[in-house]
Design an enzyme around this catalytic site. Structure first.
Site, PDB file in Angstrom:
ATOM      1  N   ASP A 283      48.744  72.462  83.681  1.00 37.54           N
ATOM      2  CA  ASP A 283      48.030  72.372  83.710  1.00 37.54           C
ATOM      3  C   ASP A 283      46.492  72.262  85.065  1.00 37.54           C
ATOM      4  O   ASP A 283      47.557  71.558  86.002  1.00 37.54           O
ATOM      5  CB  ASP A 283      46.998  71.285  82.982  1.00 37.54           C
ATOM      6  CG  ASP A 283      45.437  70.757  82.526  1.00 37.54           C
ATOM      7  OD1 ASP A 283      44.786  71.854  82.618  1.00 37.54           O
ATOM      8  OD2 ASP A 283      45.349  69.813  81.579  1.00 37.54           O
TER       9      ASP A 283
HETATM   10  C1  BGC Z   1      41.546  71.367  81.078  1.00 43.17           C
HETATM   11  C2  BGC Z   1      42.918  72.500  80.312  1.00 43.17           C
HETATM   12  C3  BGC Z   1      41.632  73.610  81.162  1.00 43.17           C
HETATM   13  C4  BGC Z   1      42.128  73.932  82.853  1.00 43.17           C
HETATM   14  C5  BGC Z   1      41.211  75.006  83.112  1.00 43.17           C
HETATM   15  C6  BGC Z   1      41.994  71.381  82.512  1.00 43.17           C
HETATM   16  O1  BGC Z   1      41.209  70.231  83.497  1.00 43.17           O
HETATM   17  O2  BGC Z   1      42.181  70.049  80.676  1.00 43.17           O
HETATM   18  O3  BGC Z   1      42.200  72.884  79.094  1.00 43.17           O
HETATM   19  O4  BGC Z   1      42.826  75.195  80.124  1.00 43.17           O
HETATM   20  O5  BGC Z   1      41.411  72.578  82.835  1.00 43.17           O
HETATM   21  O6  BGC Z   1      40.018  75.051  83.103  1.00 43.17           O
END
Ligand code: BGC
Length: 761
Positions: A283
């Site tokens: 993530d």
């Molecule tokens: C979120 C993810 C997301 C990623 C990219 C993170 O903060 O938890 O679900 O895909 O950012 O934007």
């Protein structure tokens, strides 16, 4: 002298230039120009199996080139390799449509965002879950993937399959509810839809991302059985049945380890137990070490590249515990040279990324931008999802559906009436070309013959300060009461919005935002034909008004078509068929995680003990006899269904592979006078188990669409896995021989038919 030194220099030269078999020259400190790549190199041949292509390509890559693959080249792109023709994987959030890839949600949600991407806003995940319609979710995945390609991207960051453990998780709206089987079925459907288009999905967030509170530091203590029975099944199914190409690790820690370097989760379970063959992506900003992360099986750190140092230096990441930059090539190379990462491991990790580039056909057929988005076909999927997802929770005296021919005036009231609240906040927030608010949908539906009056009733908490004074509140409430008093029907649309229900923080309270309970009560007093519509991703407390409320609907952030869908349900153009994918407790204190959320009371630091174990959602309410406001699986219709003729037959699956299976047949009849769909739910009760088990667990479901008077036979096939629990001792799924009860019904608390099933030794 010359004679004696010669052998020494010769030996030294030999040591310096010796390259052990299998280790490229660079690992031993030698920099040689990589060999030229022939035009007919096997990895370029689309007819060869992916594994063969991966092996060939790996053999041509330098150590530096491999190390470079492990971190992103930007916010949403992996690293390309021009020499070898490896394309960058161009990503976009997800999962409820395609979001702009030009930075974090703080940037892309700005009015003056640097790159404005307008695409179809599909209903929230919980709305899609309320449809219980796997075929529709698959079409949604397909529609989203078509938009991904049309926009020149390759990968969509979804589906979200984390379980709704607490009614206050800020991201409950993104996921598929509280039940692991339902989440698994819908996750698999979404993945199949996406991958069928050659687009790469990312199943997130592995694992147990169930609260936003301190999401980078929270340490969840979860036992192995609970993980396997509740928090992992949707990921397992995504891998084993969906053949998912990527999985995204979670921000949180599980049992003391950050998920990005959680070897028990990534290496043992995901890669080992589930046999995952795709790549793992972190993530965004969730890595904390180099060797431990790579060795745990993490393949691609995101984001990466030149923007990272500046991003890491900002206050946000520092204050919240975000971290990144650990898999940058120089750091990885240093660890390889120090012997802390073997080249075999590096090959495995890079190989998993390359494999996905081949199997998705990205290598052979890159996606070029320029196609159409927000097409009528995609809008139709969004509308169907929003419509099927609406749940009719109460309909006293059959107030609904409204008869447009008999109504002369409608008061449409509330902070969610005139604004289309399409989704919750954060990375899943999509900017649509258009969006239909409930008021728009109702106005369009009734045309000019009906007088539609709008009143705000109460400002949305925190949205507009001018609405937040005692005078403004009193005035807005009075206007709503007047509008309701002079109308045939009042529709009050309340709930939350993207700044109260969002990624990165949890919802403060299960209660409706300020003033909304009072608004409902006042309108109900003014007009006995009041329909309350909730637009929220989480359950809300309704104890103050539910007894007096004649009709209640939940529309859960229905995407851009939400207002049309609501109007279709209100006026009976569509028959409600949504069923709750989460239990609605009466109050937050009734929920199973209470006391162990957001951290465990009277325990140390940022630890949260999942002390309720497997007793999540209806497993808890039904087993422990805690009456919810509305149970899991519940939803009314404008017609009625009769369940009968439950039959069980035990058979072998087939002659060559004789696995015992049970075939379950149920007859369902539409006994009303409208066409409608029923979601038939099958639960298994194990009354004899050696281990503590919930009173019942959902194991199958099926939507049945029936014309008035029509009947059909729904068939389910059960196998031993459906009778099993996870045994921590045996580290396996176990079904204890004995008598099981098969329960078939219209919700977890409305079991209509029961039959016994004998599992022999
Ligand atoms: C979120 C993810 C997301 C990623 C990219 C993170 O903060 O938890 O679900 O895909 O950012 O934007």
């Amino acid at each position: 002298m010359r004679r004696t030194l010669l052998p020494f220099f010769a030996a030294l030269f030999a040591v310096l230039t010796f390259v052990p078999a299998g280790l490229p020259a660079q690992a031993a400190g030698q920099t040689a120009a990589p060999a030229a790549v022939p035009a007919d190199a096997p990895y370029k041949d689309a007819r060869l199996p992916a594994d063969r292509r991966v092996a060939d390509l790996l053999s041509r890559m330098t150590l530096e080139e491999k190390a470079t693959m492990l971190s992103g080249a930007g916010w949403m792109e992996s690293a390309a390799n021009d020499r070898l023709g490896i394309p960058a994987i161009k990503m976009a959030d997800g999962p409820l449509g395609v979001r702009s890839w030009a930075g974090s949600s703080a940037i892309t949600n700005l009015a003056g965002a640097p790159l404005k991407v307008l695409s179809t806003s599909f209903p929230s995940g919980v709305a899609m879950a309320a449809t219980w319609d796997t075929a529709l979710v698959q079409r949604e995945g397909q529609a989203i993937a078509q938009e991904v390609k049309a926009l020149g991207r390759d990968m969509i960051l979804g589906p979200t399959v984390n379980i709704n453990r607490v009614p206050l998780w800020g991201r409950n709206f993104e996921g598929y509810g509280e039940d692991p089987y339902l989440a698994a079925r819908l996750g698999v459907a979404y993945i199949k839809g996406v991958q069928g288009e050659g687009v790469i999905p990312s199943v997130k967030h592995f694992a147990a991302n169930n609260e936003e509170f301190e999401r980078h530091r929270i340490d969840e203590q979860i036992d192995a059985r609970t993980l396997h029975e509740i928090y992992l099944p949707a990921f397992k199914a995504a891998v084993e049945e969906g053949g998912a190409w990527t999985v995204m690790s979670a921000y949180n820690k599980v049992n003391g380890l950050n998920c990005s370097m959680n070897a028990p989760l990534l290496h043992e379970i995901l890669l080992g137990e589930f046999g995952f063959k795709g790549f793992i992506v972190s993530d965004w900003g969730s890595t904390y070490a180099t060797a431990a992360t790579v060795n745990a099986g993490m393949d691609l750190e995101m984001p990466g590249g030149p923007l990272l140092p500046a991003y890491k230096a900002t206050a946000g990441p520092q204050a919240t515990g975000r971290s990144g930059g650990w898999l940058a090539a120089d750091k990885v190379l240093a660890e390889v040279k120090a012997g802390n990462i073997s080249e075999a491991t590096l090959n495995d990790n890079v190989g998993r990324i390359l494999r996905v580039i081949f199997v998705s056909a990205l290598f052979d057929h890159p996606h070029t931008a320029g196609g159409e988005v927000d097409t009528p076909a995609q809008q139709a999927v969004a509308l169907q999802g929003a419509t099927e997802g609406i749940v009719l929770l109460k309909n006293a005296g059959s107030l609904l559906p409204l008869d447009a021919a008999k109504i002369h005036s409608i008061a449409v009231i509330g902070p969610n009436a005139a604004v289309a609240r399409t989704g919750g906040g954060g990375s899943s927030m999509v900017r649509p070309n258009y969006s239909i608010a409930p008021l728009d949908g109702i106005r369009t539906r009734v045309g000019s013959g009906v007088d539609v009056k709008y009143a705000l009733g109460v400002g949305m908490e925190g949205e507009d300060r001018t609405q937040d004074t005692p005078e403004a509140r009193a005035k807005a409430l009075q206007e709503a009461v007047d509008a309701a008093a002079h109308a045939d029907v009042a529709v009050v649309v309340v709930g939350r919005y993207s700044k109260l229900e969002a990624e990165s923080f949890d919802v403060k309270t299960m209660d409706l935002p300020a003033g909304q309970d009072e608004l409902i009560e006042a309108v109900e007093k003014a007009n006995s034909h009041t329909i309350v519509v909730l637009n929220s991703g989480d359950p809300v407390t309704m104890t103050k008004w539910i007894a007096q409320t004649p009709a209640l609907l939940e529309m859960w952030y229905g995407g851009q078509e939400g207002g049309h869908a609501l109007a279709a349900i209100l006026f009976g153009d569509a028959n409600p068929s949504g069923k709750l994918p989460v239990s609605f407790p009466k109050k937050f204190e009734d929920s199973p995680a209470y006391g162990n959320y957001p951290v465990s009371e009277s325990r140390e630091g940022l630890k949260v003990y999942y002390a309720e174990g497997i007793y999540v959602g209806y497993r808890y309410y039904d087993t422990k006899n805690v009456e919810p406001q509305f149970p899991f699986g519940f939803g009314l219709s404008y017609t009625s269904f009769e369940y009968s003729d439950l039959k069980l037959a035990q058979r072998m699956s087939n002659d060559t592979n004789p696995v015992p299976i049970t075939v379950v047949l149920i007859k369902i009849r539409n006994t009303g006078n409208r066409a409608g769909a029923e979601v038939v739910q099958l639960y298994v009760h194990d009354g004899h188990s050696k281990i503590d088990r919930p009173i019942h667990e959902l194991k199958r479901f099926q939507r049945a669409e029936l014309a008035p008077g029509e009947s059909t036979t729904v068939m389910f096939v059960l196998n031993n896995a459906d009778l099993s629990y996870w045994s921590p001792e045996k580290k396996a799924w176990v079904a204890d021989p004995g008598t099981f009860e098969i329960q078939v019904g219209a919700s977890s608390r409305d079991i209509r038919l029961r039959a016994q099933l004998e599992l022999k030794k």
